[in-house]
Write a protein that holds these residues in place. Structure first.
Motif, mmCIF file in Angstrom:
data_model
loop_
_atom_site.group_PDB
_atom_site.id
_atom_site.type_symbol
_atom_site.label_atom_id
_atom_site.label_comp_id
_atom_site.label_asym_id
_atom_site.label_seq_id
_atom_site.Cartn_x
_atom_site.Cartn_y
_atom_site.Cartn_z
ATOM 1 N N PHE A 291 -36.987 -23.383 9.464
ATOM 2 C CA PHE A 291 -35.684 -22.767 9.192
ATOM 3 C C PHE A 291 -35.080 -23.462 7.983
ATOM 4 O O PHE A 291 -35.177 -24.705 7.849
ATOM 5 C CB PHE A 291 -34.715 -22.967 10.366
ATOM 6 C CG PHE A 291 -35.014 -22.150 11.604
ATOM 7 C CD1 PHE A 291 -35.981 -21.148 11.618
ATOM 8 C CD2 PHE A 291 -34.288 -22.387 12.778
ATOM 9 C CE1 PHE A 291 -36.233 -20.410 12.770
ATOM 10 C CE2 PHE A 291 -34.532 -21.651 13.927
ATOM 11 C CZ PHE A 291 -35.509 -20.660 13.920
ATOM 12 N N PHE A 292 -34.438 -22.701 7.130
ATOM 13 C CA PHE A 292 -33.745 -23.275 5.967
ATOM 14 C C PHE A 292 -32.444 -22.527 5.771
ATOM 15 O O PHE A 292 -32.401 -21.295 5.851
ATOM 16 C CB PHE A 292 -34.622 -23.150 4.708
ATOM 17 C CG PHE A 292 -33.957 -23.701 3.483
ATOM 18 C CD1 PHE A 292 -33.864 -25.078 3.287
ATOM 19 C CD2 PHE A 292 -33.401 -22.860 2.530
ATOM 20 C CE1 PHE A 292 -33.230 -25.592 2.168
ATOM 21 C CE2 PHE A 292 -32.774 -23.368 1.402
ATOM 22 C CZ PHE A 292 -32.684 -24.731 1.215
ATOM 23 N N LEU A 293 -31.388 -23.292 5.541
ATOM 24 C CA LEU A 293 -30.072 -22.688 5.363
ATOM 25 C C LEU A 293 -29.420 -23.321 4.144
ATOM 26 O O LEU A 293 -29.524 -24.546 3.947
ATOM 27 C CB LEU A 293 -29.255 -22.987 6.624
ATOM 28 C CG LEU A 293 -27.756 -22.766 6.704
ATOM 29 C CD1 LEU A 293 -27.392 -22.479 8.156
ATOM 30 C CD2 LEU A 293 -26.989 -23.987 6.241
ATOM 31 N N THR A 294 -28.817 -22.512 3.295
ATOM 32 C CA THR A 294 -28.135 -23.104 2.150
ATOM 33 C C THR A 294 -26.740 -22.521 1.973
ATOM 34 O O THR A 294 -26.506 -21.340 2.245
ATOM 35 C CB THR A 294 -28.966 -22.969 0.841
ATOM 36 O OG1 THR A 294 -28.329 -23.738 -0.183
ATOM 37 C CG2 THR A 294 -29.075 -21.522 0.370
ATOM 38 N N GLY A 295 -25.824 -23.409 1.579
ATOM 39 C CA GLY A 295 -24.449 -22.998 1.342
ATOM 40 C C GLY A 295 -23.967 -23.547 0.007
ATOM 41 O O GLY A 295 -24.739 -24.183 -0.726
ATOM 42 N N GLU A 296 -22.695 -23.317 -0.293
ATOM 43 C CA GLU A 296 -22.185 -23.730 -1.608
ATOM 44 C C GLU A 296 -22.165 -25.249 -1.777
ATOM 45 O O GLU A 296 -22.256 -25.763 -2.875
ATOM 46 C CB GLU A 296 -20.773 -23.177 -1.811
ATOM 47 C CG GLU A 296 -20.789 -21.680 -2.145
ATOM 48 C CD GLU A 296 -19.409 -21.058 -2.165
ATOM 49 O OE1 GLU A 296 -18.501 -21.592 -1.484
ATOM 50 O OE2 GLU A 296 -19.245 -20.040 -2.854
ATOM 51 N N LYS A 297 -22.064 -25.990 -0.635
ATOM 52 C CA LYS A 297 -21.940 -27.458 -0.732
ATOM 53 C C LYS A 297 -23.137 -28.242 -0.182
ATOM 54 O O LYS A 297 -23.178 -29.461 -0.307
ATOM 55 C CB LYS A 297 -20.678 -27.903 0.015
ATOM 56 C CG LYS A 297 -19.387 -27.413 -0.634
ATOM 57 C CD LYS A 297 -18.177 -28.221 -0.217
ATOM 58 C CE LYS A 297 -17.727 -27.930 1.175
ATOM 59 N NZ LYS A 297 -16.435 -28.487 1.545
ATOM 60 N N GLY A 298 -24.074 -27.536 0.487
ATOM 61 C CA GLY A 298 -25.170 -28.307 1.071
ATOM 62 C C GLY A 298 -26.225 -27.413 1.693
ATOM 63 O O GLY A 298 -26.120 -26.191 1.687
ATOM 64 N N PHE A 299 -27.253 -28.073 2.265
ATOM 65 C CA PHE A 299 -28.354 -27.317 2.873
ATOM 66 C C PHE A 299 -28.812 -28.017 4.149
ATOM 67 O O PHE A 299 -28.492 -29.187 4.384
ATOM 68 C CB PHE A 299 -29.536 -27.199 1.891
ATOM 69 C CG PHE A 299 -30.291 -28.494 1.727
ATOM 70 C CD1 PHE A 299 -29.906 -29.423 0.780
ATOM 71 C CD2 PHE A 299 -31.379 -28.803 2.556
ATOM 72 C CE1 PHE A 299 -30.596 -30.633 0.643
ATOM 73 C CE2 PHE A 299 -32.069 -30.002 2.425
ATOM 74 C CZ PHE A 299 -31.675 -30.919 1.463
ATOM 75 N N ALA A 300 -29.576 -27.279 4.937
ATOM 76 C CA ALA A 300 -30.212 -27.859 6.134
ATOM 77 C C ALA A 300 -31.602 -27.267 6.277
ATOM 78 O O ALA A 300 -31.816 -26.090 5.969
ATOM 79 C CB ALA A 300 -29.391 -27.537 7.380
ATOM 80 N N GLU A 301 -32.524 -28.113 6.737
ATOM 81 C CA GLU A 301 -33.889 -27.643 6.959
ATOM 82 C C GLU A 301 -34.400 -28.185 8.289
ATOM 83 O O GLU A 301 -34.189 -29.357 8.602
ATOM 84 C CB GLU A 301 -34.809 -28.146 5.835
ATOM 85 C CG GLU A 301 -36.238 -27.665 6.014
ATOM 86 C CD GLU A 301 -37.190 -28.257 4.978
ATOM 87 O OE1 GLU A 301 -36.923 -29.384 4.509
ATOM 88 O OE2 GLU A 301 -38.182 -27.601 4.658
ATOM 89 N N LEU A 302 -35.042 -27.338 9.073
ATOM 90 C CA LEU A 302 -35.729 -27.774 10.292
ATOM 91 C C LEU A 302 -37.187 -27.371 10.153
ATOM 92 O O LEU A 302 -37.492 -26.184 9.942
ATOM 93 C CB LEU A 302 -35.116 -27.107 11.535
ATOM 94 C CG LEU A 302 -33.703 -27.542 11.923
ATOM 95 C CD1 LEU A 302 -33.139 -26.631 13.021
ATOM 96 C CD2 LEU A 302 -33.685 -28.990 12.401
ATOM 97 N N ASN A 303 -38.087 -28.336 10.241
ATOM 98 C CA ASN A 303 -39.506 -28.041 10.040
ATOM 99 C C ASN A 303 -40.351 -29.142 10.694
ATOM 100 O O ASN A 303 -40.467 -30.213 10.113
ATOM 101 C CB ASN A 303 -39.813 -27.944 8.543
ATOM 102 C CG ASN A 303 -41.249 -27.520 8.283
ATOM 103 O OD1 ASN A 303 -41.939 -27.054 9.183
ATOM 104 N ND2 ASN A 303 -41.700 -27.694 7.055
ATOM 105 N N PRO A 304 -40.873 -28.931 11.916
ATOM 106 C CA PRO A 304 -40.818 -27.704 12.696
ATOM 107 C C PRO A 304 -39.422 -27.454 13.275
ATOM 108 O O PRO A 304 -38.668 -28.388 13.521
ATOM 109 C CB PRO A 304 -41.833 -27.952 13.811
ATOM 110 C CG PRO A 304 -41.958 -29.428 13.912
ATOM 111 C CD PRO A 304 -41.678 -29.988 12.560
ATOM 112 N N SER A 305 -39.154 -26.171 13.523
ATOM 113 C CA SER A 305 -37.804 -25.783 13.918
ATOM 114 C C SER A 305 -37.688 -25.339 15.365
ATOM 115 O O SER A 305 -36.590 -25.391 15.931
ATOM 116 C CB SER A 305 -37.322 -24.649 13.015
ATOM 117 O OG SER A 305 -38.235 -23.565 13.036
ATOM 118 N N THR A 306 -38.791 -24.898 15.976
ATOM 119 C CA THR A 306 -38.657 -24.356 17.337
ATOM 120 C C THR A 306 -39.812 -24.741 18.266
ATOM 121 O O THR A 306 -39.831 -24.311 19.411
ATOM 122 C CB THR A 306 -38.602 -22.804 17.312
ATOM 123 O OG1 THR A 306 -39.858 -22.313 16.841
ATOM 124 C CG2 THR A 306 -37.481 -22.294 16.441
#
Ligand code: NAD
Length: 378
Positions: A291-306
């Motif tokens: 999973f990868f999520l990005t926003g205007e101020k930061g990001f998050a990654e889960l790998n492995p995610s589930t």
């Protein structure tokens, strides 16, 4: 085995004052270590007495994880295989009076020693079995996907409401610490306005004769089984429900993946805030659990995610250092609190939550079929 486990438990107990130490390197999911219950604090509260239905691969994992539970206890079973019944009775000390088969489990209505049934059978059987359990007056925990379409899911929700029993779906990631930390950060505005999510969910499936490749029992293909993680993940990572879907299917092996059994689907979701998600669901590629999520101020990654863990995560602030917990142990402890004490989880795990994922799956299949954008009304 015992000494290694004892060593790890003692080690963990000595670290309780450092709850955010990165213990992932200690966690060995293959050993199914239940590190989270290293403390021996006595528990005197209510206990959820659970019967498992469908004693396959996942039921075994849940049953083993429940050995470490304090608030939930495995007390019964439903199986169509006498040899499994005998084996489980021995392994989990299950009394004869709490053992049922698929023809007679409605009689559980007269058994005051079972509070809830956890349904871990093939997807296509969940609807009828959950309804029968609800009619027997027992709470129900149902594995994902809770049914094979939203209509069936909604019927299950309605009947459980009518019978005044709880219906929960086995969404174990909703209780996973690194996942919850990203959700906390998003709610606190640490990513700024979130604009994009990517979910990759897949593995190469083996045996072509298994129920997961049987339309009637599985309800579909990879989307029902593994793609649902990206759908559900997009929703809890972004904190919104999508209002439109586009999707494209690729099939390289129409013999193994027959009509109605999807091999690979790429799909896109659009959210009310303007955020978009791009996801891949497949039974024909390995190493896809990210999973990868990005926003205007930061990001998050889960790998492995589930996967069963350890889940690995990082954000623009650095590595997420929460210790590994056995997901199914935590899930059953929390589900006990939800059912018996009315606890509200951060991310819902109820039937309504399960129906939302099915509504999106229905829309994805429709988008594949029609080759155009499908709007979702909530
Ligand atoms: P499995 O094939 O290992 O087990 C299924 C069980 O259902 C078997 O014991 C089988 O005997 C029984 N069964 C009863 N009626 C059957 C029938 N008509 N046909 C075939 N089997 C029948 O499957 P599994 O991997 O344990 O998956 C079971 C459910 O759990 C599925 O809904 C799956 O999506 C879900 N699951 C969830 C997770 C998770 O992480 N939450 C992981 C694995 C599986």
């Amino acid at each position: 085995m015992k000494s290694r486990r004892d060593f790890l438990q003692k080690l963990t107990a000595s670290m309780v004052t450092l709850p955010f130490m990165p213990l992932d390197s200690l966690a060995a999911p293959a050993d199914n270590l239940q590190l989270e219950h290293a403390d021996e604090t006595p528990y005197a509260g209510p206990v959820l007495r659970v019967a498992l239905m469908g004693l396959g691969g996942y039921a075994n994992r849940v049953a083993d994880a429940m050995r470490a539970c304090k608030k939930a206890k495995l007390v019964g079973l439903v199986t169509g295989t006498p040899a499994k019944k005998n084996d489980w009775q021995t392994r989990f000390y299950i009394p004869e009076k709490n053992c049922y088969n698929y023809s007679d489990f409605d009689k559980m209505a007269n058994n005051p020693d079972i509070d809830a049934v956890y349904v871990t059978t093939p997807n296509g059987l969940h609807h009828d079995q959950v309804i029968r359990v609800a009619n027997a007056g027992k709470h129900v925990i149902c594995e994902k996907p809770m049914a094979i379409n939203a209509k069936e899911g909604q019927e299950m929700v309605d009947i459980c409401k009518k019978k005044n029993v709880k219906l929960l779906v086995g969404y174990r990631m909703h209780l996973e610490p690194k996942t919850l930390e990203i959700i906390r950060m998003r709610k606190a505005g640490e990513f700024g306005k979130v604009q994009f999510f990517q979910g990759l969910s897949g593995f190469t499936i083996g045996d072509p004769t298994q129920w997961r490749l049987n339309k009637q029992l599985a309800g579909g293909g990879a989307m029902m089984d593994i793609g649902i993680y990206s759908i559900n993940g997009a929703r809890y990572m972004l904190g919104e429900d999508p209002i439109w879907v586009t999707a494209q299917e690729t099939k390289t092996n129409p013999v193994k993946f027959a009509v109605g059994v999807d091999e690979t689907i790429q799909f896109q979701l659009g959210f009310p805030s303007g955020a978009v998600a791009s996801c891949l669901s497949t039974y024909n590629m390995n190493f896809l659990d990210r999973f990868f999520l990005t926003g205007e101020k930061g990001f998050a990654e889960l790998n492995p995610s589930t996967g069963y863990g350890p889940i690995m995560g990082r954000t623009h602030k650095g590595e997420l250092a929460f210790r590994h917990v056995t997901h199914q142990t935590v899930q059953m402890e929390e589900f006990s609190d939800i059912i018996l004490n009315g606890k509200q989880p951060t991310v819902p795990v109820d039937g309504e939550e399960g129906v939302k994922d099915l509504k999106i799956i229905d829309a994805i299949y429709q988008a594949v079929k029609e080759g155009k954008k499908v709007n979702i009304k909530w």
